[in-house]
Design an enzyme around this catalytic site. Structure first.
Site, PDB file in Angstrom:
ATOM      1  N   HIS A 217     -14.541  51.436 -30.893  1.00 49.82           N
ATOM      2  CA  HIS A 217     -13.241  50.999 -30.341  1.00 49.82           C
ATOM      3  C   HIS A 217     -13.445  49.844 -29.365  1.00 49.82           C
ATOM      4  O   HIS A 217     -13.938  50.032 -28.254  1.00 49.82           O
ATOM      5  CB  HIS A 217     -12.554  52.168 -29.635  1.00 49.82           C
ATOM      6  CG  HIS A 217     -11.160  51.877 -29.191  1.00 49.82           C
ATOM      7  ND1 HIS A 217     -10.079  52.645 -29.572  1.00 49.82           N
ATOM      8  CD2 HIS A 217     -10.648  50.888 -28.407  1.00 49.82           C
ATOM      9  CE1 HIS A 217      -8.983  52.157 -29.036  1.00 49.82           C
ATOM     10  NE2 HIS A 217      -9.301  51.089 -28.321  1.00 49.82           N
TER      11      HIS A 217
ATOM     12  N   HIS B 182     -11.640  45.669 -28.369  1.00 49.38           N
ATOM     13  CA  HIS B 182     -10.601  44.651 -28.632  1.00 49.38           C
ATOM     14  C   HIS B 182     -11.275  43.284 -28.585  1.00 49.38           C
ATOM     15  O   HIS B 182     -11.498  42.736 -27.503  1.00 49.38           O
ATOM     16  CB  HIS B 182      -9.490  44.733 -27.579  1.00 49.38           C
ATOM     17  CG  HIS B 182      -8.740  46.016 -27.597  1.00 49.38           C
ATOM     18  ND1 HIS B 182      -7.444  46.118 -28.065  1.00 49.38           N
ATOM     19  CD2 HIS B 182      -9.101  47.274 -27.228  1.00 49.38           C
ATOM     20  CE1 HIS B 182      -7.035  47.385 -27.963  1.00 49.38           C
ATOM     21  NE2 HIS B 182      -8.029  48.108 -27.459  1.00 49.38           N
TER      22      HIS B 182
ATOM     23  N   GLN C 180       0.252  45.854 -29.984  1.00 51.49           N
ATOM     24  CA  GLN C 180       0.148  46.019 -28.530  1.00 51.49           C
ATOM     25  C   GLN C 180       1.498  46.205 -27.837  1.00 51.49           C
ATOM     26  O   GLN C 180       1.616  46.959 -26.892  1.00 51.49           O
ATOM     27  CB  GLN C 180      -0.578  44.816 -27.919  1.00 51.49           C
ATOM     28  CG  GLN C 180      -0.700  44.838 -26.413  1.00 51.49           C
ATOM     29  CD  GLN C 180      -1.592  45.954 -25.885  1.00 51.49           C
ATOM     30  OE1 GLN C 180      -2.811  45.850 -25.905  1.00 51.49           O
ATOM     31  NE2 GLN C 180      -0.991  47.047 -25.437  1.00 51.49           N
TER      32      GLN C 180
ATOM     33  N   HIS D   5      -3.773  54.024 -30.866  1.00 56.40           N
ATOM     34  CA  HIS D   5      -3.800  54.198 -29.404  1.00 56.40           C
ATOM     35  C   HIS D   5      -2.742  55.260 -29.120  1.00 56.40           C
ATOM     36  O   HIS D   5      -1.544  54.988 -29.214  1.00 56.40           O
ATOM     37  CB  HIS D   5      -3.439  52.899 -28.683  1.00 56.40           C
ATOM     38  CG  HIS D   5      -4.547  51.917 -28.580  1.00 56.40           C
ATOM     39  ND1 HIS D   5      -5.134  51.349 -29.675  1.00 56.40           N
ATOM     40  CD2 HIS D   5      -5.185  51.403 -27.496  1.00 56.40           C
ATOM     41  CE1 HIS D   5      -6.089  50.516 -29.266  1.00 56.40           C
ATOM     42  NE2 HIS D   5      -6.146  50.537 -27.949  1.00 56.40           N
TER      43      HIS D   5
ATOM     44  N   GLU E 206      -2.022  57.108 -24.281  1.00 48.78           N
ATOM     45  CA  GLU E 206      -2.889  56.527 -23.248  1.00 48.78           C
ATOM     46  C   GLU E 206      -2.059  56.340 -21.978  1.00 48.78           C
ATOM     47  O   GLU E 206      -1.678  55.229 -21.608  1.00 48.78           O
ATOM     48  CB  GLU E 206      -3.474  55.183 -23.714  1.00 48.78           C
ATOM     49  CG  GLU E 206      -4.512  54.628 -22.737  1.00 48.78           C
ATOM     50  CD  GLU E 206      -4.958  53.201 -23.068  1.00 48.78           C
ATOM     51  OE1 GLU E 206      -4.302  52.527 -23.885  1.00 48.78           O
ATOM     52  OE2 GLU E 206      -5.975  52.771 -22.498  1.00 48.78           O
TER      53      GLU E 206
ATOM     54  N   ASP F 215     -14.194  49.601 -25.569  1.00 44.65           N
ATOM     55  CA  ASP F 215     -12.793  49.206 -25.418  1.00 44.65           C
ATOM     56  C   ASP F 215     -12.637  47.728 -25.064  1.00 44.65           C
ATOM     57  O   ASP F 215     -11.929  47.006 -25.757  1.00 44.65           O
ATOM     58  CB  ASP F 215     -12.067  50.102 -24.396  1.00 44.65           C
ATOM     59  CG  ASP F 215     -10.551  50.211 -24.657  1.00 44.65           C
ATOM     60  OD1 ASP F 215     -10.085  49.722 -25.712  1.00 44.65           O
ATOM     61  OD2 ASP F 215      -9.863  50.796 -23.809  1.00 44.65           O
TER      62      ASP F 215
ATOM     63  N   TRP G 177      -8.084  44.279 -19.280  1.00 42.35           N
ATOM     64  CA  TRP G 177      -8.188  45.725 -19.081  1.00 42.35           C
ATOM     65  C   TRP G 177      -9.527  46.141 -18.511  1.00 42.35           C
ATOM     66  O   TRP G 177      -9.741  47.300 -18.212  1.00 42.35           O
ATOM     67  CB  TRP G 177      -7.929  46.458 -20.399  1.00 42.35           C
ATOM     68  CG  TRP G 177      -6.552  46.233 -20.906  1.00 42.35           C
ATOM     69  CD1 TRP G 177      -5.417  46.891 -20.514  1.00 42.35           C
ATOM     70  CD2 TRP G 177      -6.127  45.274 -21.888  1.00 42.35           C
ATOM     71  NE1 TRP G 177      -4.339  46.396 -21.174  1.00 42.35           N
ATOM     72  CE2 TRP G 177      -4.736  45.407 -22.036  1.00 42.35           C
ATOM     73  CE3 TRP G 177      -6.799  44.310 -22.657  1.00 42.35           C
ATOM     74  CZ2 TRP G 177      -3.992  44.618 -22.920  1.00 42.35           C
ATOM     75  CZ3 TRP G 177      -6.063  43.532 -23.536  1.00 42.35           C
ATOM     76  CH2 TRP G 177      -4.679  43.690 -23.664  1.00 42.35           C
TER      77      TRP G 177
HETATM   78  N1  17E Z   1      -4.426  47.737 -24.943  1.00 40.37           N
HETATM   79  C1  17E Z   1      -4.052  49.001 -24.699  1.00 40.37           C
HETATM   80  O1  17E Z   1      -2.896  49.344 -24.950  1.00 40.37           O
HETATM   81  N2  17E Z   1      -4.922  49.873 -24.188  1.00 40.37           N
HETATM   82  C2  17E Z   1      -6.165  49.495 -23.921  1.00 40.37           C
HETATM   83  N3  17E Z   1      -7.025  50.377 -23.410  1.00 40.37           N
HETATM   84  C3  17E Z   1      -6.563  48.186 -24.173  1.00 40.37           C
HETATM   85  C4  17E Z   1      -5.664  47.313 -24.690  1.00 40.37           C
HETATM   86  C5  17E Z   1      -7.939  47.753 -23.861  1.00 40.37           C
HETATM   87 FE   FE2 Z   2      -8.042  50.220 -26.785  1.00 37.74          FE
END
Ligand code: 17E
Ligand code: FE2
Length: 412
Positions: A55, A57, A150, A208, A211, A307, A313
């Site tokens: 995982h 980005h 996103q 995702h 989170e 990540d 982030w």
């Molecule tokens: N975007 C998101 O929604 N959550 C993350 N942990 C990252 C990007 C890195």
């Molecule tokens: Fe992520």
């Protein structure tokens, strides 16, 4: 290539490994090299299958500080800052940064990467850039791309069309972000949509999911139910699931029954989740990670990702999976001796299962000759000393080589 005198897969016994025609040909003691074959003296060190980053980005990598640093450390400011930086993306910009990060990862023993790519962009610039890079670097790394919305699927203009377009253009995995959709209802609808999309185009799924430090964020049960009913469990991954760190135990007990039945995979991102999580708490302050220890104990597959490598982030990150393992074992209370010895699985075999690449992953006769030699005799010591990957070997050829630093202490 003949690799002499190594501990394969953290086993106590020493052995030799022969790779011919790009594949593991023999594993056993006292092997001899065919004439002219390259020989590596393993010196009693640890030979593992390559590291897998399950995982990351890569579209946002190496943009930390552009246009501003994320000073609050929240997920939401990360999304806001990336949304501004996204306006300036070009294919060249994305490819240059992603390639630099991938090559750095290769130096640290990675050969398999699952990267999310933000598809909430009307021009899908990053998607096209990473699709090209996936081909250009295919001899170096196996790169899987996830269509990652996103800014939401239902909460972003033409979100559904952009997801489907990215899939048609060739991404491997369908993503989602249900906890970030405008409403709970949109969140659920987004999960139904993305599962149907993956089913239709025969793609893997990596969402995702939840989170957020909100015990009311329960999209995971919707995802797992879809996976169960469509019989797609082993092809589906729930990433982050940090809300599970806030669920009550009665609900979690009931949830685990479904999770086990569904057979879905989990990815935790210990570094970034501990950094972004708990940001709205005073004290007690939540850890922001999913239930890594309990999922593992229940026989559910869990892997770790990094990540982010220097982006909105995470201001830090060096493409080294040992960082993720170190943070993971600390934060998940997996510090027993046996747990530490086994913790390499979070970034090797478990991660390969998540990526659905186990048919060509692992140090076994007949499989591609991909492996890494770590500069210690076992994983406990390798993790503790954060050792170098001396050799990253792909198809029986040296892909990367590291010479350890040498320290001399002038004392009696
Ligand atoms: N975007 C998101 O929604 N959550 C993350 N942990 C990252 C990007 C890195
Ligand atoms: Fe992520």
């Amino acid at each position: 290539m003949l690799i002499k005198n190594v501990h394969v897969n953290n086993q106590a016994a020493l052995t030799d490994v022969l790779i011919t025609d790009g594949k593991f040909a023999q594993i056993g003691p006292d092997l001899t090299a065919p004439a002219g074959e390259e020989v590596i003296d393993g010196q009693g060190k640890l030979l593992l299958p390559p590291f897998v980053d399950s995982h990351v980005h890569l579209d946002s990598t190496l943009t930390a500080g552009e246009p501003e640093w994320n000073e609050t450390g929240t997920l939401f400011d990360g999304i806001r800052i990336w949304s501004e930086r996204k306006q300036d993306l070009t294919k060249e910009d994305v490819k240059r940064r992603a390639k630099q990060t991938i090559l750095n990862m290769v130096g640290h023993g990675i050969q398999f990467v699952r990267s999310h790519v933000d598809v909430t962009d009307p021009h899908l610039i990053a998607t096209q850039a990473l699709l090209e890079l996936r081909e250009e670097l295919k001899d170096v790394v196996e790169l899987q791309l996830v269509a990652f919305p996103q800014e939401g699927i239902l909460s972003f203009p033409h979100g559904k069309e952009l997801m489907e377009q990215a899939v048609k253009e060739g991404v491997d995995v369908v993503g989602g972000i249900p906890h970030f959709e405008f409403s709970t209802e949109y969140g659920w609808q987004s999960v139904h949509f993305l599962m149907a999309l993956a089913d239709k185009y025969d793609r893997l799924v990596d969402v995702h999911c939840d989170e957020i430090d909100d015990p009311a964020s329960r999209n995971l049960e919707v995802l797992a139910t879809e996976a169960l009913e469509r019989e797609m469990g082993s092809r589906v991954t729930a990433s982050h699931t940090t809300a599970m760190g806030s669920y009550n135990d009665a609900y979690t007990y009931k949830l685990f029954r479904l999770l086990k039945m569904s057979g879905i995979n989990f990815v935790a991102n210990p570094l970034v989740n501990v950094h972004l999580g708990g940001r709205f708490d005073t004290y007690p302050k939540r850890r922001g990670v999913t239930r890594i220890k309990e999922l593992t104990a229940a026989g559910i597959n869990v892997s770790f990702g990094e990540d982010d490598v220097k982006d909105p982030w995470n201001p830090l990150g060096d493409g080294n999976m040992l960082d993720a393992v170190t943070m993971g074992v600390y934060i998940a209370h997996l510090m027993g001796y046996g747990q530490l010895q086994d913790s390499y699985k979070f970034v090797t075999t478990n991660a390969a299962r998540t990526l659905h690449v186990t048919d060509h992953y692992g140090i076994e006769v007949g499989k591609p000759g991909n492996c890494i030699l770590l500069n210690e005799k076992d994983f406990y010591n390798a993790l503790n000393r954060h050792v170098e990957v001396l050799y990253n070997i792909r198809g029986g050829k040296v892909l990367a080589k590291t010479t350890p630093a040498e320290t001399t202490v002038f004392a009696d």
